[in-house]
Motif scaffolding. Structure first.
Motif, short mmCIF file in Angstrom:
data_model
loop_
_atom_site.label_atom_id
_atom_site.label_comp_id
_atom_site.label_asym_id
_atom_site.label_seq_id
_atom_site.Cartn_x
_atom_site.Cartn_y
_atom_site.Cartn_z
N UNK A 265 0.83 -1.20 0.00
CA UNK A 265 0.00 0.00 0.00
C UNK A 265 0.87 1.27 0.00
N UNK A 266 2.08 1.14 0.54
CA UNK A 266 2.99 2.29 0.57
C UNK A 266 3.37 2.76 -0.83
N UNK A 267 3.22 1.89 -1.82
CA UNK A 267 3.60 2.25 -3.20
C UNK A 267 2.49 3.01 -3.92
N UNK A 268 1.28 2.95 -3.38
CA UNK A 268 0.12 3.45 -4.14
C UNK A 268 0.06 4.97 -4.18
N UNK A 269 0.07 5.50 -5.41
CA UNK A 269 -0.17 6.94 -5.65
C UNK A 269 -1.03 6.99 -6.92
N UNK A 270 -1.35 8.20 -7.38
CA UNK A 270 -2.14 8.25 -8.62
C UNK A 270 -1.31 7.88 -9.84
N UNK A 271 -0.01 7.64 -9.64
CA UNK A 271 0.85 7.18 -10.74
C UNK A 271 0.89 5.66 -10.85
N UNK A 272 0.20 4.99 -9.92
CA UNK A 272 0.27 3.52 -9.89
C UNK A 272 -1.10 2.94 -10.25
N UNK A 273 -1.32 2.57 -11.52
CA UNK A 273 -2.59 1.92 -11.84
C UNK A 273 -2.69 0.56 -11.14
N UNK A 274 -3.86 0.27 -10.63
CA UNK A 274 -4.05 -0.98 -9.89
C UNK A 274 -5.15 -1.80 -10.58
N UNK A 275 -4.76 -2.96 -11.09
CA UNK A 275 -5.71 -3.86 -11.75
C UNK A 275 -6.25 -4.81 -10.68
N UNK A 276 -7.56 -4.98 -10.66
CA UNK A 276 -8.15 -5.88 -9.67
C UNK A 276 -8.99 -6.93 -10.38
N UNK A 277 -8.72 -8.19 -10.05
CA UNK A 277 -9.55 -9.28 -10.56
C UNK A 277 -10.62 -9.49 -9.48
N UNK A 278 -11.85 -9.13 -9.80
CA UNK A 278 -12.89 -9.11 -8.76
C UNK A 278 -14.19 -9.75 -9.24
N UNK A 279 -14.16 -11.07 -9.49
CA UNK A 279 -15.41 -11.71 -9.91
C UNK A 279 -16.40 -11.76 -8.75
N UNK A 280 -17.62 -12.08 -9.11
CA UNK A 280 -18.68 -12.09 -8.11
C UNK A 280 -18.67 -13.40 -7.33
N UNK A 281 -17.62 -13.58 -6.53
CA UNK A 281 -17.57 -14.80 -5.72
C UNK A 281 -17.62 -14.43 -4.24
N UNK A 282 -17.39 -15.42 -3.38
CA UNK A 282 -17.58 -15.19 -1.94
C UNK A 282 -16.58 -14.17 -1.38
N UNK A 283 -15.54 -13.85 -2.14
CA UNK A 283 -14.53 -12.92 -1.62
C UNK A 283 -14.75 -11.49 -2.11
N UNK A 284 -15.81 -11.25 -2.89
CA UNK A 284 -15.99 -9.94 -3.51
C UNK A 284 -16.04 -8.80 -2.48
N UNK A 285 -16.79 -9.00 -1.39
CA UNK A 285 -16.89 -7.92 -0.40
C UNK A 285 -15.53 -7.59 0.20
N UNK A 286 -14.72 -8.63 0.40
CA UNK A 286 -13.36 -8.43 0.93
C UNK A 286 -12.53 -7.63 -0.08
N UNK A 287 -12.65 -8.00 -1.33
CA UNK A 287 -11.88 -7.31 -2.38
C UNK A 287 -12.30 -5.84 -2.45
N UNK A 288 -13.60 -5.61 -2.28
CA UNK A 288 -14.09 -4.22 -2.34
C UNK A 288 -13.45 -3.38 -1.24
N UNK A 289 -13.33 -3.93 -0.06
CA UNK A 289 -12.72 -3.10 1.00
C UNK A 289 -11.23 -2.88 0.71
N UNK A 290 -10.58 -3.86 0.06
CA UNK A 290 -9.19 -3.65 -0.36
C UNK A 290 -9.11 -2.54 -1.41
N UNK A 291 -10.11 -2.46 -2.26
CA UNK A 291 -10.12 -1.42 -3.30
C UNK A 291 -10.29 -0.04 -2.67
N UNK A 292 -11.10 0.02 -1.60
CA UNK A 292 -11.25 1.32 -0.93
C UNK A 292 -9.92 1.80 -0.35
#
Ligand code: M6R
Length: 366
Positions: A265-292
């Motif tokens: 997370x220390x690397x993240x700035x607006x210069x760092x595009x972040x690709x997320x693989x987020x299918x609608x499975x049981x982990x989606x809500x967890x992934x969403x909070x990671x995206x926040x």
């Protein structure tokens, strides 16, 4: 030879519906998962195994990592996956009742071949090669063989070999599950049906190409990118990062999304595009909070999800949807967009897509 395509990689990406269909043809024709799919004396080798060890390199290693989720979750067998060049040089604890699976597109990768020899020298004789090149060195040294039928892969970046390895590994998983008494008739029919529909779903994912092309402009000027996934989609994030670094020379890293807060997370700035693989499975809500967590640091999110998810684009959040969630086979579908993304970013950057610098198609040296 290239037909309407500009590069072998592009052609090979688009051949995947056919490559997948050919690789599962035997299962679909038989209408069941049976040991014979892996060779005439396969039942003897596969029955009574106590675990699975997968050995591979590069992209093939990520196919193995994906399979671990399936083999443990569906077949109920302990499964470890190791980079071949590491396994061959460590003092491993061997169990003769372990099925040793090597994954290699070329069948000639020296590290994987040597790891197989080492596994055998430790008394592990139950060996299976999943390979794309008939009669190459690794299948010749293995007791059982399952050939992926991707056809010749010319582009150095592996694409159709990876997705066909995944369908072969899913077939292995279902076969082992049946032998372990963990797959009933209805479950078997469901899996066969899911495989039958897979080439069509792969084609739907390929139809996302225009949307992915539009994203490539965001990535091309950047020097770094982060890929996130969870569970069975974490190896797909790794595969996406490998494809991007291999052909576009953008430095890309993949992390399990839950690990973000433990460092990257220390690397993240607006210069760092972040690709997320987020299918609608049981982990989606967890992934969403990671995206926040990413959005809160100004990171731009590029999300691959599927039509069923309640996920919407917003400021700094770009979304592309696959047609529908395909259940256990979802990692195969989510591979397509990351391949296309790497390809289109490389095109914008003008790199040599089929022959990236410093790399060889078949790595026959240590
Ligand atoms: O032929 P193999 O599957 O054994 O090759 C293993 C790796 O060298 C290979 O997957 C490599 O990582 C690819 N260039 C990735 O696109």
């Amino acid at each position: 030879e290239l037909g309407p395509y500009s590069h072998f990689m592009q052609k090979e990406i688009h051949e995947q519906p056919r490559a997948v269909a050919d690789t599962i043809e035997g299962v679909i024709d038989a209408g069941e998962f049976s040991a014979e799919l892996f060779g005439p004396d396969a039942a003897e080798v596969l029955e009574g195994i106590e675990g699975v060890l997968i050995l591979a390199c590069g992209t093939s290693y990520y196919a193995g990592m994906t399979a671990r989720y399936w083999i443990e979750g569906i077949a109920g067998l302990p499964c470890s996956v190791e980079i071949a060049s590491e396994y061959r040089y460590r003092d491993a604890v061997a169990n003769p009742k372990t099925l040793v699976v090597t994954l290699s597109q070329s069948g000639e990768t020296l590290d994987t071949m040597e790891a197989l020899k080492y596994a055998k020298s430790l008394g592990q004789e139950r060996t299976l090669s999943i390979c794309n090149v008939p009669e190459s060195a690794i299948p010749r040294a293995s007791r059982l063989v399952y050939y992926t039928r991707a056809g010749a892969e010319i582009g150095v970046a592996s694409t159709k070999a990876f997705t066909t390895q995944l369908v072969a590994l899913f077939t292995l998983t279902a076969t082992l599950a049946k032998l372990q008494g963990r797959l009933d008739e209805a479950g078997e029919a469901d899996y066969i049906d899911a495989l039958r529909r897979l080439p069509g779903s792969v084609q739907h994912a390929l139809n996302l190409e225009p949307q992915i092309t539009a994203w490539s402009e965001h990535f091309a000027p950047k020097e770094h990118a982060l890929f996130l996934g969870r569970g069975v989609h974490y190896p797909i994030a790794l595969e996406g990062a490998l494809k991007l670094k291999e052909i576009s020379y953008i430095h890309a890293e993949a992390y399990p999304a839950g690990e973000l807060k433990h460092g990257p997370l220390a690397l993240v700035t607006d210069e760092m595009p972040v690709v997320v693989i987020a299918p609608n499975d049981s982990l989606l809500e967890k992934v969403k909070s990671n995206m926040q967590e990413v959005r809160a640091r100004g990171g731009q999110l590029f999300v691959f999800t599927d039509a069923d998810s309640n996920f919407h684009p917003s400021e700094g959040v770009h979304v592309i949807r696959a047609a529908r969630h395909v259940g256990v086979l979802s990692p195969i579908i989510h591979t397509i967009p990351v391949q296309l993304l790497a390809y289109h970013v490389a095109l914008v950057r003008g790199t040599d897509v089929d022959k990236p610098r410093n790399l060889a198609k078949s790595v026959t040296v240590e």
